[in-house]
Design a protein around this motif. Structure first.
Motif, PDB file in Angstrom:
ATOM      1  N   MET A  77       0.812  -1.187  -0.023  1.00 20.57           N
ATOM      2  CA  MET A  77      -0.177  -0.091  -0.006  1.00 20.57           C
ATOM      3  C   MET A  77       0.875   1.353  -0.113  1.00 20.57           C
ATOM      4  SD  MET A  77      -3.527  -0.760   2.373  1.00 20.57           S
ATOM      5  CE  MET A  77      -2.415  -1.141   3.787  1.00 20.57           C
ATOM      6  N   HIS A  78       1.964   1.335   0.733  1.00 26.25           N
ATOM      7  CA  HIS A  78       2.794   2.542   0.835  1.00 26.25           C
ATOM      8  C   HIS A  78       3.380   2.818  -0.426  1.00 26.25           C
ATOM      9  CE1 HIS A  78       6.286   4.941   1.599  1.00 26.25           C
ATOM     10  NE2 HIS A  78       5.788   5.220   2.809  1.00 26.25           N
ATOM     11  N   VAL A  79       4.057   1.598  -1.426  1.00 27.03           N
ATOM     12  CA  VAL A  79       4.617   1.998  -2.635  1.00 27.03           C
ATOM     13  C   VAL A  79       3.483   2.563  -3.674  1.00 27.03           C
ATOM     14  CG1 VAL A  79       6.004   0.851  -4.472  1.00 27.03           C
ATOM     15  CG2 VAL A  79       6.328   0.470  -2.019  1.00 27.03           C
ATOM     16  N   GLY A  80       1.983   1.766  -3.516  1.00 21.34           N
ATOM     17  CA  GLY A  80       1.101   2.066  -4.504  1.00 21.34           C
ATOM     18  C   GLY A  80       0.833   3.523  -4.290  1.00 21.34           C
ATOM     19  N   LEU A  81       0.425   4.038  -2.803  1.00 22.54           N
ATOM     20  CA  LEU A  81       0.145   5.475  -2.767  1.00 22.54           C
ATOM     21  C   LEU A  81       1.180   6.223  -3.125  1.00 22.54           C
ATOM     22  CD1 LEU A  81      -1.745   4.872   0.724  1.00 22.54           C
ATOM     23  CD2 LEU A  81      -2.628   5.185  -1.583  1.00 22.54           C
ATOM     24  N   ASP A  82       2.546   5.903  -3.067  1.00 19.21           N
ATOM     25  CA  ASP A  82       3.478   6.726  -3.611  1.00 19.21           C
ATOM     26  C   ASP A  82       3.475   6.809  -5.148  1.00 19.21           C
ATOM     27  OD1 ASP A  82       5.937   8.180  -3.613  1.00 19.21           O
ATOM     28  OD2 ASP A  82       7.206   6.257  -3.546  1.00 19.21           O
ATOM     29  N   LEU A  88       0.985   6.615  -6.793  1.00 23.64           N
ATOM     30  CA  LEU A  88      -0.191   7.592  -7.397  1.00 23.64           C
ATOM     31  C   LEU A  88       0.271   8.904  -7.033  1.00 23.64           C
ATOM     32  CD1 LEU A  88      -3.243   5.392  -5.712  1.00 23.64           C
ATOM     33  CD2 LEU A  88      -2.364   5.650  -8.147  1.00 23.64           C
ATOM     34  N   GLY A  89       1.157   9.241  -6.610  1.00 23.81           N
ATOM     35  CA  GLY A  89       1.699  10.680  -6.215  1.00 23.81           C
ATOM     36  C   GLY A  89       1.288  11.303  -5.129  1.00 23.81           C
ATOM     37  N   LEU A  90       0.643  10.395  -4.041  1.00 22.29           N
ATOM     38  CA  LEU A  90       0.353  10.920  -2.904  1.00 22.29           C
ATOM     39  C   LEU A  90       1.617  11.187  -1.873  1.00 22.29           C
ATOM     40  CD1 LEU A  90      -2.153  11.651  -1.094  1.00 22.29           C
ATOM     41  CD2 LEU A  90      -1.934   9.342   0.028  1.00 22.29           C
ATOM     42  N   LYS A  91       1.755  12.398  -1.104  1.00 19.87           N
ATOM     43  CA  LYS A  91       3.120  13.010  -0.608  1.00 19.87           C
ATOM     44  C   LYS A  91       3.175  11.989   0.413  1.00 19.87           C
ATOM     45  CE  LYS A  91       2.350  17.848  -1.575  1.00 19.87           C
ATOM     46  NZ  LYS A  91       3.842  17.747  -2.412  1.00 19.87           N
ATOM     47  N   ILE A  92       4.239  11.725   0.993  1.00 17.85           N
ATOM     48  CA  ILE A  92       4.850  10.601   1.748  1.00 17.85           C
ATOM     49  C   ILE A  92       4.425  10.848   3.341  1.00 17.85           C
ATOM     50  CG2 ILE A  92       6.833   9.684   3.175  1.00 17.85           C
ATOM     51  CD1 ILE A  92       6.712   8.731   0.260  1.00 17.85           C
ATOM     52  N   ALA A  93       4.147  12.137   3.592  1.00 12.01           N
ATOM     53  CA  ALA A  93       3.593  12.647   4.872  1.00 12.01           C
ATOM     54  C   ALA A  93       2.089  12.133   5.101  1.00 12.01           C
ATOM     55  CB  ALA A  93       3.628  14.035   5.133  1.00 12.01           C
ATOM     56  N   TYR A  94       1.227  12.384   3.985  1.00  8.26           N
ATOM     57  CA  TYR A  94      -0.206  11.986   3.952  1.00  8.26           C
ATOM     58  C   TYR A  94       0.062  10.403   3.946  1.00  8.26           C
ATOM     59  CZ  TYR A  94      -1.210  16.668   2.880  1.00  8.26           C
ATOM     60  OH  TYR A  94      -1.460  17.949   2.939  1.00  8.26           O
ATOM     61  N   ILE A  95       0.824   9.790   3.309  1.00  2.00           N
ATOM     62  CA  ILE A  95       0.929   8.359   3.368  1.00  2.00           C
ATOM     63  C   ILE A  95       1.002   7.701   4.739  1.00  2.00           C
ATOM     64  CG2 ILE A  95       1.991   6.070   2.366  1.00  2.00           C
ATOM     65  CD1 ILE A  95       2.460   7.482  -0.021  1.00  2.00           C
TER      66      ILE A  95
END
Length: 397
Positions: free
Chosen positions: A208-213, A215-222
Motif C-alpha cells: 500500500m505504501h509503494v502503491g500510494l507513492d 499514485l503521487g500522494l505525498k509521503i507525509a499523507y501516506i
C-alpha cells in the motif's frame, strides 16, 4: 598504559550494563516491582492486556504444575532430534549462502533465479509441510523468516534478470510485495499463525505504501493514513490469538502517524510548533493507554518521547519573549499531572525541563544577583513544608 585504558573501558561497560540498565528501567517504569501494591498493579495490567479473568487466575493458581513435570520428562531422543534438525537447517542455509556468494558472478540468469527463488519456494514447501503436520512448532518462525527472505530476494532477482535496464524500483517493489502479501495472506488464512500474520501485514502495508507513492500522494499523507490504519489494526489484534503483535503494531502506528503529522505541521507553520503539537499528540496517546491500563512499556515510552518533544518545542517558541514564564507555569502544571498519574517517566522529563528553565532564566536575568538563588532556596523550603503539612492533614482525615 593502553591495556590499562582498555581494562577501565571494559569495566565501565560492564558496570554500565549491571547498574545503568536498572536505573534507566526504574526511571522509565520498566523495572520489576518492588512492593505488593506494585505487584498487584502489574498483575492487573497483564490481565487487562491479555483479557484474563479472575476465575482463570484462580484456576491456574490451584492447578497442578503438570507443565514442569512434562517438560522435565522430555526424552533424550526428542532432544537429539531437535538438535540435529536445527544443525541441519543451519548448515543447509550456510551452504546455499556460501555457494551464492562465491559463484554469483559466474552464474547465468537461470541459475541465479533457481538458487534464490527456487530455494525460497523449497523452504515454503517445507514450511507448509511443518504447518500441516503440526509436529515441529519451534521451526515455524525460522522457516517463515527464511522462506520470506529467500522468496523476496528471488523475485527481485527474477525481475532484474528479465528487465536488466529498468530502474523503476517502485514498480518492482509493488509487484514483489503484492505477490508476497498474497502468499502470506493465504497461509495465514489457512493456519492462523502469529508469524504469518506479521509477514502478511508487513507485505500488505509495504504494498500500500509503494502503491500510494506511485499514485503521487505525498509521503507525509501516506504516513498519516497508514499509521492510523496500523494503530487500528493493533487495537483489533488485542482481541485475537495474535495479540502478541498488538503492542508493536501500536508502536509502529503511533510513530508512523506522528511522523506524518510532524512533517505537515512543520511545513505549514514551523518546526517548533510541529514539535509541540506532535509531542502533545504522543502524550495524549500514552494517556489513553494509561487510562486503559494496558502496555506499560508503551505508556512510559510515549510519555518520555512526547514530553521531550513538547518541552523542546515550547521552549523554542517562548524563548526571549515576554511570555517566557509560561514555560515554568506549564511544567508546574504537568508536574501536578505527574503526581496524579503516578508516572515516573513524565516526572523525570518534567523535573529536567523545570530545572533547565530555571537555570536558563537565572543566567539570563539574574546572573550577578545574590538574592535570586536565596529566593529559590526559600521557595523550595516553603514547598517542602507545604507538602509535609498536606501529608499530615491527609493522614488525619
Amino acid at each position: 598504559m593502553i591495556s590499562l585504558l582498555v581494562l577501565i573501558i571494559i569495566l565501565l561497560l560492564i558496570g554500565g550494563c549491571i547498574w545503568g540498565w536498572p536505573l534507566v528501567a526504574a526511571t522509565l517504569g520498566l523495572s520489576s516491582v518492588t512492593d505488593k501494591p506494585g505487584a498487584l498493579k502489574h498483575i492487573q495490567q497483564l490481565m487487562n492486556t491479555y483479557d484474563i479473568f479472575p476465575a482463570e487466575v484462580e484456576a491456574a493458581f490451584h492447578a497442578p504444575s503438570s507443565a514442569e513435570d512434562s517438560s522435565g520428562k522430555r526424552s533424550k531422543g526428542d532432544i537429539a532430534r531437535t538438535l540435529f534438525t536445527y544443525l541441519g537447517a543451519i548448515f543447509i542455509l550456510a551452504g546455499v549462502g556460501t555457494y551464492i556468494g562465491t559463484f554469483w558472478d559466474t552464474m547465468g540468469s537461470t541459475m541465479r533465479v533457481l538458487v534464490t527463488l527456487g530455494t525460497g519456494y523449497i523452504l515454503l514447501i517445507v514450511l507448509v509441510a511443518a504447518l500441516y503436520e503440526r509436529r515441529y512448532p519451534r521451526l515455524i518462525l525460522p522457516l517463515t523468516l527464511a522462506s520470506v527472505l529467500m522468496m523476496t530476494g528471488g523475485w527481485y532477482v527474477l525481475l532484474d534478470e528479465i528487465y536488466p535496464a529498468s530502474s523503476n524500483w517502485r514498480a518492482a517493489t509493488l509487484f514483489v510485495f503484492g505477490v508476497m502479501a498474497l502468499h502470506q495472506g493465504v497461509l495465514f488464512g489457512k493456519y492462523r499463525r502469529t508469524a504469518l500474520a506479521f509477514t502478511s501485514l508487513f507485505f500488505v502495508y509495504g504494498f500500500m505504501h509503494v502503491g500510494l507513492d506511485l499514485l503521487g500522494l505525498k509521503i507525509a499523507y501516506i504516513a498519516i493514513v497508514l499509521g492510523a490504519s496500523v494503530f487500528l489494526v493493533g487495537t483489533a489484534l488485542e482481541k485475537t490469538p495474535q495479540r502478541a503483535l498488538a503492542e508493536p503494531a501500536l508502536l509502529i502506528g503511533v510513530c508512523w502517524l506522528n511522523s506524518g503529522l510532524f512533517d505537515r505541521i512543520a511545513m505549514f507553520t514551523s518546526g517548533n510548533w510541529a514539535g509541540l503539537i506532535t509531542g502533545v499528540s504522543v502524550m495524549l496517546t500514552a494517556y489513553g493507554l494509561h487510562k486503559s491500563e494496558r502496555y506499560p512499556r508503551l505508556i512510559a515510552l510515549g510519555y518520555f518521547v512526547g514530553s521531550l518533544m513538547a518541552y523542546t518545542g515550547l521552549f523554542d517558541l517562548v524563548q526571549n519573549t515576554v511570555v517566557e514564564l509560561i514555560y515554568l507555569a506549564v511544567t508546574a502544571s504537568v508536574l501536578y499531572a505527574c503526581v496524579v498519574l503516578e508516572s515516573r517517566t513524565l516526572l523525570l522529563t518534567t523535573v529536567i525541563a523545570m530545572l533547565g528553565f530555571i537555570g536558563y532564566y537565572s543566567t539570563e536575568h539574574f546572573s550577578n544577583s545574590l538574592g535570586w538563588p536565596i529566593t529559590l532556596v526559600l521557595m523550595g523550603v516553603a514547598f517542602l513544608g507545604v507538602g509535609a503539612i498536606a501529608l499530615k492533614v491527609k493522614r488525619r482525615i
